[in-house]
Design a protein around this motif. Sequence first.
Motif, PDB file in Angstrom:
ATOM      1  N   THR A  42       2.506  11.770   6.854  1.00  0.00           N
ATOM      2  CA  THR A  42       1.952  12.511   5.723  1.00  0.00           C
ATOM      3  C   THR A  42       0.495  12.111   5.532  1.00  0.00           C
ATOM      4  O   THR A  42       0.077  11.017   5.931  1.00  0.00           O
ATOM      5  CB  THR A  42       2.719  12.212   4.421  1.00  0.00           C
ATOM      6  N   LYS A  43      -0.264  12.993   4.922  1.00  0.00           N
ATOM      7  CA  LYS A  43      -1.696  12.763   4.755  1.00  0.00           C
ATOM      8  C   LYS A  43      -1.964  11.659   3.738  1.00  0.00           C
ATOM      9  O   LYS A  43      -1.270  11.532   2.731  1.00  0.00           O
ATOM     10  CB  LYS A  43      -2.389  14.053   4.309  1.00  0.00           C
ATOM     11  N   ILE A  44      -2.991  10.841   4.024  1.00  0.00           N
ATOM     12  CA  ILE A  44      -3.459   9.815   3.080  1.00  0.00           C
ATOM     13  C   ILE A  44      -4.760  10.313   2.479  1.00  0.00           C
ATOM     14  O   ILE A  44      -5.678  10.721   3.199  1.00  0.00           O
ATOM     15  CB  ILE A  44      -3.687   8.468   3.783  1.00  0.00           C
ATOM     16  N   ASP A  45      -4.850  10.282   1.166  1.00  0.00           N
ATOM     17  CA  ASP A  45      -6.058  10.728   0.462  1.00  0.00           C
ATOM     18  C   ASP A  45      -7.233   9.822   0.833  1.00  0.00           C
ATOM     19  O   ASP A  45      -7.114   8.591   0.787  1.00  0.00           O
ATOM     20  CB  ASP A  45      -5.810  10.678  -1.046  1.00  0.00           C
ATOM     21  N   ASP A  46      -8.367  10.426   1.180  1.00  0.00           N
ATOM     22  CA  ASP A  46      -9.557   9.646   1.545  1.00  0.00           C
ATOM     23  C   ASP A  46      -9.995   8.699   0.433  1.00  0.00           C
ATOM     24  O   ASP A  46     -10.592   7.647   0.700  1.00  0.00           O
ATOM     25  CB  ASP A  46     -10.718  10.587   1.897  1.00  0.00           C
ATOM     26  N   THR A 100       0.824  -1.217   0.000  1.00  0.00           N
ATOM     27  CA  THR A 100       0.000   0.000   0.000  1.00  0.00           C
ATOM     28  C   THR A 100       0.851   1.257   0.000  1.00  0.00           C
ATOM     29  O   THR A 100       0.358   2.342  -0.337  1.00  0.00           O
ATOM     30  CB  THR A 100      -0.917   0.049   1.240  1.00  0.00           C
ATOM     31  N   GLY A 101       2.120   1.136   0.401  1.00  0.00           N
ATOM     32  CA  GLY A 101       2.986   2.299   0.482  1.00  0.00           C
ATOM     33  C   GLY A 101       2.844   3.068   1.782  1.00  0.00           C
ATOM     34  O   GLY A 101       3.541   4.063   2.000  1.00  0.00           O
ATOM     35  N   TRP A 119     -11.000   0.439   6.382  1.00  0.00           N
ATOM     36  CA  TRP A 119     -10.120   1.335   5.623  1.00  0.00           C
ATOM     37  C   TRP A 119     -10.404   2.797   5.950  1.00  0.00           C
ATOM     38  O   TRP A 119      -9.488   3.618   6.028  1.00  0.00           O
ATOM     39  CB  TRP A 119     -10.276   1.093   4.124  1.00  0.00           C
ATOM     40  N   GLY A 120     -11.689   3.137   6.127  1.00  0.00           N
ATOM     41  CA  GLY A 120     -12.031   4.514   6.462  1.00  0.00           C
ATOM     42  C   GLY A 120     -11.405   4.942   7.772  1.00  0.00           C
ATOM     43  O   GLY A 120     -10.836   6.037   7.885  1.00  0.00           O
ATOM     44  N   GLU A 121     -11.489   4.073   8.780  1.00  0.00           N
ATOM     45  CA  GLU A 121     -10.916   4.410  10.081  1.00  0.00           C
ATOM     46  C   GLU A 121      -9.390   4.350  10.061  1.00  0.00           C
ATOM     47  O   GLU A 121      -8.726   5.081  10.794  1.00  0.00           O
ATOM     48  CB  GLU A 121     -11.485   3.483  11.149  1.00  0.00           C
ATOM     49  N   PHE A 122      -8.839   3.495   9.239  1.00  0.00           N
ATOM     50  CA  PHE A 122      -7.389   3.411   9.072  1.00  0.00           C
ATOM     51  C   PHE A 122      -6.842   4.761   8.581  1.00  0.00           C
ATOM     52  O   PHE A 122      -5.877   5.307   9.134  1.00  0.00           O
ATOM     53  CB  PHE A 122      -7.054   2.299   8.081  1.00  0.00           C
ATOM     54  N   ILE A 123      -7.495   5.315   7.558  1.00  0.00           N
ATOM     55  CA  ILE A 123      -7.065   6.605   7.006  1.00  0.00           C
ATOM     56  C   ILE A 123      -7.313   7.722   8.015  1.00  0.00           C
ATOM     57  O   ILE A 123      -6.472   8.610   8.206  1.00  0.00           O
ATOM     58  CB  ILE A 123      -7.794   6.879   5.674  1.00  0.00           C
TER      59      ILE A 123
END
Length: 693
Positions: free
Chosen positions: A572-576, A370-371, A395-399
Amino acid sequence: MAQKINPAPGIFMNLPKEGEPILPEPGEENILITSALPYCNNVPHLGTRNRRTLYVCGTDEYGTATETQALKEGITPQALCDKYYALHKETYQWFDIGFDHFGRTSTPAQTEICQEVYLNLKDHNLLEKQTKEQTYCEGCAKFLADRFVEGTCPNCGYDDARGDQCDACSRTLDPTDLINPRCLVDKSHKITTKSTSHMYVKLDEIQPRLEEWIKRSWKEGKWSPNATINADGEIVDARVKAGLRPSPLTRDLQWGVPVPVREGEVSDGMEKKVLYVWFDAPFGYPSITANYTPEWKRWWFDHKNVRLFQFMGKDNVYFHTVFWPSILLGDGRDWTTLHHLSTTEYLQYESGKFSKSRNVGVFGPGARETGVPASVWRYYLLSTRPENQDSVFSWGEFIAANNNILLNNFGNFVNRVVRFIHAKFDGVLPDGGDESGPYAADTDPQDPNNPDPTFVSEVNQLLSEYVSAMESVRLRLALQHVMAISARGNVYLQRSNLGNALLAEHPKLCAQTLARALNLIYALSALIHPFMPATSREILEQINAPPRTVPLVLSHDILAGHTLGRPGYLFTKIDDAKADEWRLRFGGNQAVAATSATKEAGKKKGGKKEKSGAAASSAPKFPEELKTEEIREVEAQIKTQGDTVRQLKEKQKSGQEGEKPSIDDVEIAVAELLRLKSHLAEFQQKELEKAKA
């Protein structure tokens, strides 16, 4: 770069010298830690205080599971083990899991230790030969070991139960118990039963000593309630309560530890058999230690000076609290036995269970692909660790965990302080007037020179709660306290109004604020180390400081004149939008169907994007019947505070410049929300433990 750090004893972490084995010392706190050994037949899935600590793990390589997978892949069991050992080791290294030694069970040390214990049991008259009917495959022309047989569980009706255990109800089974048994090699083969002889250990004779040991160890090690013993110290395992029966120690297999036969002894018919994997596997802990140091017995035969902590899923509790301890008691030597047991429930995936066969869920290599850095994975998985009930990967809560907690809370606090010192003081900590040592906790709330008089006392309280949670192995709660401490650091900066105006008008207060904030960051580097070691190392590089121990109170340890390292962003931010991408990639066939259904629903609603139901409801729901008035009150406070945070963030995005809330207002509101959630988790854990009793 010049370091100016308080040299008082006990501040710095004692690191073992490279190449020297970690060994216990009499009279000191010696901690031996094991994680359940993963089977070496596939890739793994997700689900310090200056003590002498040794952490060992490795791959469980013998037994039917390995033979079965080798058969499927058309290679030898040894080749299979070599392949997956390398994959496991690489995955755990990427996840930054700090095993002192990660070994394997297919070693001469494993054979020697297992065979010695088997012969000791025999010498103590604790083995008996039994002849029983066993599943036999006419197509394969051989007896089928437990994992070569699948069928319907007689207890719960699950259709794909294995011959040794049902994954649905966790009950141990015998292959002949299965309804409609099938050969795993070829389901069309005819399955019958034939007589075969095996050696059994007389667990019934060991049981009185076992029960005495369980009750003593439960009390000394403060076990959390589990499937063997409840919070009141009552043994609740159905097999123990009904009376243990002799259990098989041998199997009709080729891949395993050979059953030992002494020269000159009359044959008992066990020559071509191997030891049962559940007898063999737990001895992987000492044998892996033996491959780490020839002085392994100093760890494994010193119950007085060594405390053994074992981590595992709930399906392994019986084998680590009943079966293996019985074997050790029967062996007769003074083994280091279990001190504290830490078990987890199951981690489910958004759309159900993790399943390799259906490609559902994230497995070790997939997480790397996933990087997303390993530290973020570690934080999310530990923050959702299923300590008392099943939890769900979302995945939503992961981000959200990365963006809202790690980036905006923890990372923001560290970055703001380090960058300010670099920008205004050329990276050298100014003198704020504090002496080295613990900060005074009680200050005058009316003092105009102290805009945040409760800062030190509140941080000290959170530090105390962190230490208490770690001592009782409540890891998820401890991690919540870490984030509450960093949130409190953000509030401190806001209340102090750290900025150019403070520097110009109150330079001494500005210097003190920076020094105290930097020393809180130094404390956080130790608190976060067990959870996110790479993040801890990065913080230490940025502040140019050596690893430290967990402080009991906030202290002035980094002194004026200390030169910092180079600043950088921890996260760093992860795109939703990544949530949908990863959900499709790791959800198997059902993800494709779910994505299509979501798109269709979006069309019907005018193209409006909706939140995934799985993401929205991923957190496990706390049982209504267990809620106390205290819990309901905190839940109400969390709902109110959550609404406040959402409203502030919405105003920040959409409000006019003069109406927008400040960043300070938002961060203070978020810190309060985190504090409330931390308290709720503590209350819920107490009620769940009561319920398990």
